[in-house]
Scaffold this active site. Structure first.
Site, PDB file in Angstrom:
ATOM      1  N   CYS A 166      -0.425   4.111   2.284  1.00 38.10           N
ATOM      2  CA  CYS A 166      -0.213   3.861   3.718  1.00 38.10           C
ATOM      3  C   CYS A 166       1.261   4.021   4.100  1.00 38.10           C
ATOM      4  CB  CYS A 166      -0.630   2.446   4.110  1.00 38.10           C
ATOM      5  SG  CYS A 166      -2.102   1.839   3.291  1.00 38.10           S
ATOM      6  N   ASP A 167       2.172   3.539   3.266  1.00 36.80           N
ATOM      7  CA  ASP A 167       3.574   3.413   3.703  1.00 36.80           C
ATOM      8  C   ASP A 167       4.564   4.298   2.948  1.00 36.80           C
ATOM      9  OD1 ASP A 167       2.716   1.454   5.438  1.00 36.80           O
ATOM     10  OD2 ASP A 167       3.020  -0.168   3.990  1.00 36.80           O
ATOM     11  N   CYS A 189       0.843  -1.208   0.000  1.00 38.97           N
ATOM     12  CA  CYS A 189       0.000   0.000   0.000  1.00 38.97           C
ATOM     13  C   CYS A 189       0.871   1.249   0.000  1.00 38.97           C
ATOM     14  CB  CYS A 189      -0.925  -0.018   1.210  1.00 38.97           C
ATOM     15  SG  CYS A 189      -1.923   1.479   1.332  1.00 38.97           S
TER      16      CYS A 189
END
Ligand code: NAP
Length: 322
Positions: free
Chosen positions: A140-141, A137
């Protein structure tokens, strides 16, 4: 919550764009609808930074579109339950029992909009370095990887789109794909090719992810020449497709070779009467927000009619019995 509130007309499993659209349409049809979503409404919208291919919005953040869709669903009366679904059992009369950690809910019709999970490469180091340089992701990261060299694996829309997104943070992004041709839409590929931070390693597979306390390099193999090499990176983002969440129903539901539900094109009903499917769980050519929303509209209108007929059938059977 008492038992009365556990009986609905339509139960929706999953709160991505398909599920939220189903909840909206069910509410507008005056059906009592309950939607189950464990991670908060939005589904994959929450993993998408910017959406530019949803008509009506020149561009919108995934998280904002999720919020608007959820508000709209609730405004028309749907109940959103923040919960996992353990399974769906079909009773002899066709009633569907939805088992959750907080007890059972019941509805004649179910619309499965449960999406799926990222496919893994299944190579050494992938599990070991998950969260320490291996990610599925970018939204997200991505911010954890500032000014470093990253690899992205895959040749579909997700890989190309996320490679472009990761150039916000990374100093360089190498897109590794196992062949020359891409599945990705040409417009995305064109954008990636023009991006000075992106380069391509084609005809190449990742055989292992290696490092110390975090990812340091990849073991690569050129599938044409067979040549093996080591490639230094500090992170690897894997976008090699998707595995549909289609294991919830206890009865057999017809599916394609990859596990996606086969549905009637007129109604989105699966092979189990009263169980409908929409969005990424359904076997189809493409998986877009627009197609998920379209599937869900059809599925919900069809489910509403199905519930009406199911109730009529039960009343007629009861009348005949007396
Ligand atoms: P996808 O289209 O199925 O592409 C998966 C890619 O991963 C393919 O290029 C495939 O290679 C490669 N791959 C699969 N297994 C592999 C393995 N073991 N090793 C190396 N490479 C492997 O999946 P996706 O990109 O996740 O997209 C899923 C759906 O969502 C698609 O319908 C897509 O259009 C949609 N989507 C749309 C957008 C958008 O419109 N902006 C964004 C994201 C996703 P091969 O090509 O060689 O098979």
């Amino acid at each position: 919550m008492d038992a009365e509130h556990r009986d609905y007309d339509i139960a929706i499993i999953g709160g991505g764009p398909a599920g939220l659209t189903a909840a909206l349409y069910a509410g507008r049809n005056m059906d009592r609808a309950v939607l189950f979503e464990a991670k908060g409404p939005g589904g994959q919208l929450l993993n998408t930074e910017l959406i530019e291919d949803y008509p009506g919005f020149k561009s919108i953040l995934g998280i904002d579109l999720a919020e608007v869709m959820a508000e709209q669903a609730v405004r028309f009366g749907a109940t959103l339950v923040s919960s996992e679904v353990n399974g769906i059992r079909v009773e002899a009369d066709g009633t569907k029992c939805i088992d959750t950690p907080n007890g059972e809910y019941r509805a004649p019709a179910v619309i499965v909009t449960a999406g799926g999970n990222p496919r893994k490469l299944g190579i050494p180091g992938e599990e070991e370095y998950a969260g320490r340089g291996v990610s599925y992701c970018a939204v997200c990261d991505g911010a954890f990887f500032r000014d470093v060299h990253l690899a992205v694996v895959g040749g579909g829309d997700a890989a190309v789109e996320e490679a472009i997104f990761l150039t916000r943070y990374a100093s360089r992004v190498t897109l590794i794909h196992r062949r020359q041709e891409f599945r990705s839409q040409p417009i995305l590929l064109d954008e990636a090719r023009k991006n000075p931070k992106i380069d391509f390693l084609l005809d190449t597979v990742v055989e292992a992810i290696e490092g110390d306390d975090k990812v340091r390099n990849l073991a690569l193999r050129n599938v044409v020449t067979g040549a093996r090499s080591t490639f230094d990176v500090e992170g690897i983002f894997i976008f090699v497709g998707f595995i549909p969440n289609t294991r919830l129903v206890d009865s057999h539901v017809d599916h394609d070779k990859a596990g996606y539900y086969l549905t009637d094109p007129m109604t989105m009903m699966t092979s189990v009467p009263g169980i409908f499917a929409a969005g990424d769980v359904r076997s189809q050519l493409t998986r877009q927000i627009t197609t998920a929303v379209g599937d869900a509209t059809t599925a919900t209108i069809a489910a509403s009619k199905w519930v009406e007929e199911w109730r009529r059938g039960r009343e007629e059977a009861r009348a005949e019995a007396v």
